[in-house]
Design an enzyme around this catalytic site. Structure first.
Site, PDB file in Angstrom:
ATOM      1  N   ASP A  89       0.847  -1.192   0.000  1.00 58.08           N
ATOM      2  CA  ASP A  89       0.000   0.000   0.000  1.00 58.08           C
ATOM      3  C   ASP A  89       0.883   1.243   0.000  1.00 58.08           C
ATOM      4  O   ASP A  89       1.670   1.452   0.936  1.00 58.08           O
ATOM      5  CB  ASP A  89      -0.891  -0.021   1.251  1.00 58.08           C
ATOM      6  CG  ASP A  89      -2.065   0.935   1.156  1.00 58.08           C
ATOM      7  OD1 ASP A  89      -2.095   1.749   0.218  1.00 58.08           O
ATOM      8  OD2 ASP A  89      -2.956   0.876   2.017  1.00 58.08           O
ATOM      9  N   ASP A  90       0.797   2.045  -1.059  1.00 56.72           N
ATOM     10  CA  ASP A  90       1.572   3.295  -1.174  1.00 56.72           C
ATOM     11  C   ASP A  90       3.080   3.053  -1.249  1.00 56.72           C
ATOM     12  O   ASP A  90       3.869   3.914  -0.844  1.00 56.72           O
ATOM     13  CB  ASP A  90       1.281   4.236   0.011  1.00 56.72           C
ATOM     14  CG  ASP A  90      -0.119   4.802   0.003  1.00 56.72           C
ATOM     15  OD1 ASP A  90      -0.898   4.449  -0.891  1.00 56.72           O
ATOM     16  OD2 ASP A  90      -0.441   5.587   0.917  1.00 56.72           O
ATOM     17  N   CYS A 113      -6.226   4.180  -3.638  1.00 55.72           N
ATOM     18  CA  CYS A 113      -6.410   2.827  -3.098  1.00 55.72           C
ATOM     19  C   CYS A 113      -7.679   2.138  -3.588  1.00 55.72           C
ATOM     20  O   CYS A 113      -7.620   1.070  -4.205  1.00 55.72           O
ATOM     21  CB  CYS A 113      -6.446   2.864  -1.573  1.00 55.72           C
ATOM     22  SG  CYS A 113      -4.997   3.587  -0.803  1.00 55.72           S
ATOM     23  N   HIS A 152     -10.751  -2.545   1.789  1.00 59.94           N
ATOM     24  CA  HIS A 152     -11.042  -1.171   1.355  1.00 59.94           C
ATOM     25  C   HIS A 152     -12.006  -1.095   0.175  1.00 59.94           C
ATOM     26  O   HIS A 152     -11.936  -0.159  -0.637  1.00 59.94           O
ATOM     27  CB  HIS A 152      -9.733  -0.420   1.030  1.00 59.94           C
ATOM     28  CG  HIS A 152      -9.855   1.065   1.267  1.00 59.94           C
ATOM     29  ND1 HIS A 152      -8.849   1.958   0.951  1.00 59.94           N
ATOM     30  CD2 HIS A 152     -10.862   1.814   1.796  1.00 59.94           C
ATOM     31  CE1 HIS A 152      -9.229   3.181   1.259  1.00 59.94           C
ATOM     32  NE2 HIS A 152     -10.442   3.118   1.779  1.00 59.94           N
ATOM     33  N   ASP A 169      -0.520  -0.823  -4.779  1.00 58.12           N
ATOM     34  CA  ASP A 169      -1.775  -0.336  -5.359  1.00 58.12           C
ATOM     35  C   ASP A 169      -1.630   0.989  -6.082  1.00 58.12           C
ATOM     36  O   ASP A 169      -2.427   1.327  -6.957  1.00 58.12           O
ATOM     37  CB  ASP A 169      -2.887  -0.266  -4.300  1.00 58.12           C
ATOM     38  CG  ASP A 169      -2.513   0.574  -3.086  1.00 58.12           C
ATOM     39  OD1 ASP A 169      -1.372   1.077  -3.013  1.00 58.12           O
ATOM     40  OD2 ASP A 169      -3.362   0.704  -2.179  1.00 58.12           O
ATOM     41  N   GLN A 170      -0.624   1.765  -5.748  1.00 57.07           N
ATOM     42  CA  GLN A 170      -0.294   2.999  -6.469  1.00 57.07           C
ATOM     43  C   GLN A 170       1.068   3.458  -6.004  1.00 57.07           C
ATOM     44  O   GLN A 170       1.699   2.815  -5.181  1.00 57.07           O
ATOM     45  CB  GLN A 170      -1.331   4.098  -6.246  1.00 57.07           C
ATOM     46  CG  GLN A 170      -1.404   4.642  -4.837  1.00 57.07           C
ATOM     47  CD  GLN A 170      -2.486   3.994  -4.023  1.00 57.07           C
ATOM     48  OE1 GLN A 170      -3.551   3.682  -4.523  1.00 57.07           O
ATOM     49  NE2 GLN A 170      -2.228   3.778  -2.741  1.00 57.07           N
TER      50      GLN A 170
END
Length: 578
Positions: free
Chosen positions: A30-31, A70, A131, A337-338
């Protein structure tokens, strides 16, 4: 002759492994920025296990998230479709779910790769962050829950990790507090002082009820603020096992160890049957956390500690696969995710976001830093070790890739935007099947990427770009992330054109003078965008205001005492179970 024979034996073995049903371990950070892992060039952040994964398989250097946020990115990953097709694309400034008791989420009509694999006899599990919503109409329908989307087992956080989940780490709602509470309180204070002064000067005699009303309004605003601060954490930051709340509020103590141990147990339970494990890390989204074994050990503060703990977890999963002798029949995928959240800087000046390497921008925008993410595939004997691929690929490609390997046909009643990656990963194809990729900023088509046939060029055209602030910055620091429309963007007519293959940093926009085919290229990209837009259908907006707001009748609580939700049924020391 001997070399040819060995090559034939390798190809036969690879084909036989593909023919049998492989296992899948999909690791989603995540991130986590593309500049964070050592295998992508970082020299100071220690990621030996992610690097081990890359050495043993294929590293994609132009792997792209379908969205730089996200919730929509994960919807695209799960379904193989642009998030605008499922309605998981916001038309407002809020592009993700912020409350567990929101009614929006991944629609029940969507088909995830977990559903397809479950139908093929796979055991399926999602451990970590979801999420993508919980319920639609009442707290017991679980229409958006992982177990309603093909996962036999879920253990993790149904919402997301936020600063508000960890005491002392601040709040993501600071801007909202300022606009909705502090500014009105200031106006009320000015009104009270003005009325009091006018009364003292005998210029105006306001009735006592006016003063009382203003005092009560101020008290109401303060009460709502204090209530929000008190209840947000237990109501939104909790862990679930399947459909039961197991820890409310969530404890960060050995959290990565606990989730990793549960993932290891899932692998051991299903060693004799085909399985799909999605291990979706809370790292390295803020609030940052790490166990005592990693706290203070990295060269990059709390961000580096969290990243190195995540890398440890990756290593644990790889070790379990080796121990169970499953590595040769398991496709392992690692990504994020990004891109890294470059605006994550504390009031004390500590940088709590990662690195996007040489690339511009980051999370929440479609400059390369926001969407170009790590992409690593390992499958010994099938994917050649040490392979590096610079073709445009997407996290939507996981859906058709996994489905085909599992023997599942793709749904025929909907558009699937992802493409099977195995021809590229096995060297049977040299080019990505994506001639065009479309980059959305929430609901809005932001940019188009074009890799023309019989050409090495990759073009990228922006219809609008975010206004970075302060001037010269690499992000939108006053608003904490960039927004997608209105006063926060600059629209471009003609579109802003880059040749990504030559200018990956996106520093030099092309002009009709610098690129003779400027108009021809833009026309081809605009026509592709128009064709793509015609394939979209009107669907309910899952991120509308009505679907985003907190609904008390959807709130999950592990106790019956109003909103004072408190319980702990979690094993606090996951290391003993690895």
């Amino acid at each position: 002759m001997m070399t040819l024979l060995l090559l034939l034996l390798f190809l036969c073995e690879a084909q036989s492994r593909v023919a049998s049903k492989p296992n899948f371990v999909l690791l989603m950070a995540d991130d986590f920025g593309i500049g964070d892992p050592g295998c992508y060039g970082n020299k100071t952040l220690r990621t030996p296990n992610i690097d081990r994964l890359a050495r043993g398989g294929a590293k994609l250097t132009q792997h792209l998230a379908a969205s730089p946020l996200c919730t929509p990115s994960r919807a695209a990953f799960m379904t193989g479709r642009y998030p605008v097709r499922s309605g998981v694309a916001s038309q407002s400034q809020v592009g993700v779910f912020l409350f567990s008791a929101s009614s929006g989420g991944l629609p029940p009509s969507e088909i995830t790769f977990a559903k397809l694999l479950k139908d093929q006899g796979y055991s399926t599990a999602l451990i970590g962050k979801w999420h993508l919503g919980i319920s639609c109409h009442d707290r017991g329908d679980f229409c958006h829950h992982p177990t309603s989307h093909g996962f036999d087992y879920f253990h993790g956080l149904p919402l997301t990790n936020l600063r508000d989940c960890k005491p002392g780490e601040g709040s993501v709602f600071t801007r909202a507090f300022r606009l909705l509470v502090f500014v009105p309180l200031q106006l009320i204070a000015v009104a009270l002082l003005t009325l009091a002064m006018l009364k003292w000067l005998r210029l105006c005699q306001a009735p006592p009820c006016v003063f009382l009303f203003l005092f009560l309004l101020a008290a109401l605003l303060l009460g709502l603020l204090l209530g929000f601060l008190h209840y947000f954490r237990p109501l939104n930051c909790f862990l679930m096992r399947n459909r039961d709340v197991t820890q409310q509020p969530m404890s960060y103590d050995n959290l990565t160890q606990r989730l990793t141990a549960d993932a290891a147990r899932f692998l051991r339970r299903n060693a004799e049957t085909p399985f799909l494990l999605v291990l979706s890390y809370l790292h390295v989204h803020t609030a940052l956390f790490s166990s005592k074994d990693f706290a203070g050990k990295s060269q990059h503060g709390s961000y580096g500690d969290a990243a190195e703990e995540m890398d440890w977890s990756v290593g644990q999963i790889l070790d379990v696969l080796d121990e169970l002798k499953l590595a040769n029949n398991t496709l392992v995928y690692f990504s994020s995710d990004q891109g890294a959240h470059v605006e994550e800087v504390t009031v004390k000046g500590e940088v709590q976001g990662g690195s996007n390497g040489i690339y511009k921008g980051g999370k929440a925008n479609n400059w390369e830093g926001g969407i170009r993410v790590p992409g690593i595939f390992r499958w010994p004997g099938v994917i050649r070790a040490g392979l590096e691929i610079d073709e445009p690929t997407s996290n939507m490609d996981i859906f058709p890739t996994v489905a085909k390997l599992a023997g599942s046909p793709l749904p025929q009643d909907r558009v699937i935007d992802g493409r099977d990656l195995m021809p590229l990963l096995q060297g049977r194809a040299q080019r990505s099947e994506h001639e065009f990729l479309f980059h959305y900023c929430n609901f809005y088509l932001n940019a188009v990427r074009w890799h023309p046939p019989n050409s090495t060029s990759i073009w990228k055209a922006f219809f609008f770009t975010p206004k970075f602030s302060p001037e010269g910055a690499n992000g939108c620091f006053p608003t904490h992330l960039c927004f997608c429309h209105g006063q926060y963007v600059t629209y471009h007519d003609p579109p802003l054109l880059f040749e990504i293959s030559r200018d990956p940093r996106e520093r030099n926009p092309l002009t009709p003078t610098s690129e003779p085919r400027f108009q021809e290229i833009l026309e081809a990209m605009q026509e592709a965008a128009a064709r793509h837009t015609r394939t979209l259908q009107d669907v309910p907006n899952q991120l509308s205001l009505g679907n985003l707001i907190w609904k008390p009748w959807l709130q999950l609580c592990c106790s019956s005492w109003g909103l004072s939700c408190q319980c702990d049924r979690e094993d606090q020391d996951g290391r003993q179970s690895l």
